[in-house]
Design an enzyme around this catalytic site. Sequence first.
Site, mmCIF file in Angstrom:
data_model
loop_
_atom_site.group_PDB
_atom_site.id
_atom_site.type_symbol
_atom_site.label_atom_id
_atom_site.label_comp_id
_atom_site.label_asym_id
_atom_site.label_seq_id
_atom_site.Cartn_x
_atom_site.Cartn_y
_atom_site.Cartn_z
ATOM 1 N N GLY A 44 0.456 3.051 7.590
ATOM 2 C CA GLY A 44 -0.956 3.705 7.858
ATOM 3 C C GLY A 44 -1.971 3.154 8.174
ATOM 4 C CD GLU A 99 -3.898 2.712 1.603
ATOM 5 O OE1 GLU A 99 -3.524 2.545 2.476
ATOM 6 O OE2 GLU A 99 -3.352 2.857 0.332
ATOM 7 C CG ASP A 100 -3.071 5.030 5.129
ATOM 8 O OD1 ASP A 100 -3.341 4.929 3.863
ATOM 9 O OD2 ASP A 100 -2.071 5.689 5.413
ATOM 10 C CG ASP A 103 -3.961 12.346 -1.475
ATOM 11 O OD1 ASP A 103 -4.795 13.196 -1.182
ATOM 12 O OD2 ASP A 103 -2.804 12.648 -1.570
ATOM 13 C CE LYS A 131 -6.073 14.188 1.794
ATOM 14 N NZ LYS A 131 -4.548 14.672 1.580
ATOM 15 C CG PHE A 152 -0.818 16.325 4.981
ATOM 16 C CD1 PHE A 152 -0.720 15.773 3.788
ATOM 17 C CD2 PHE A 152 -0.540 15.861 6.324
ATOM 18 C CE1 PHE A 152 0.111 14.674 3.924
ATOM 19 C CE2 PHE A 152 0.406 14.547 5.992
ATOM 20 C CZ PHE A 152 0.612 13.900 4.797
ATOM 21 N NE ARG A 165 3.815 5.934 10.294
ATOM 22 C CZ ARG A 165 3.391 5.994 9.085
ATOM 23 N NH1 ARG A 165 2.120 5.997 8.705
ATOM 24 N NH2 ARG A 165 4.334 6.055 8.071
#
Length: 175
Positions: A44, A99-100, A103, A131, A152, A165
């Site tokens: 990611g 990091e992407d 969550d 998030k 999402f 992606r």
Amino acid sequence: MENNTVGKILFTREQIEKRAEEIGAQIAKDYEGEEVYLVGTLRGAVMWMADMMKNITNDAEIDFIVASSYGSASTTSGVVKIKKDLDGDIYGKNVIIIEDIVDTGTTLKFLKEHLADRNPKSIKICTLLDKPSRRLVDVKADYVGFEVENLFVIGYGLDYDQKYRNLPYISYLEG
Ligand code: IMP
Ligand code: MG
């Protein structure tokens, strides 16, 4: 998410690149005179990692790690596994995890502890997206590209079932 379609653009490539410049400058200042060890989380974080690398002017090494807490789609299993570990030694180094998205925080908390065991000099986290409304465990990113609401999100490295992606912007799934 059965009949999912791609929603509106949340962040364009230009907005993301500008944010990478800002955060890169901040990191260069925070680690002035020091080397950094950038750990990208596959898959990611690839695009964000590339953006950050270009904007961190310190001497830097790069490495990648693969952790997974997700099944094939969008529901978390809560169990994190390291599928590919670092190639290099981080003892005594300034690690920055790239990091992407944070969550629930499960993956990052695990990763941070996993890497802290090897006694780096420091560990910080730089995430493209955060998030916060979804957080289940106590973990905080030191550098955040953008906060997102409970959607999402896809694109710019982020997937739904390994798709999307390659979108050069961040959107979300509707449906
Ligand atoms: P966490 O462990 O719940 O924080 O989830 C971390 C990982 O789940 C991220 O690194 C992503 O790979 C994936 N993930 C979480 N939310 C999303 C999303 O909205 N879109 C795509 N992937 C997500
Ligand atoms: Mg990830």
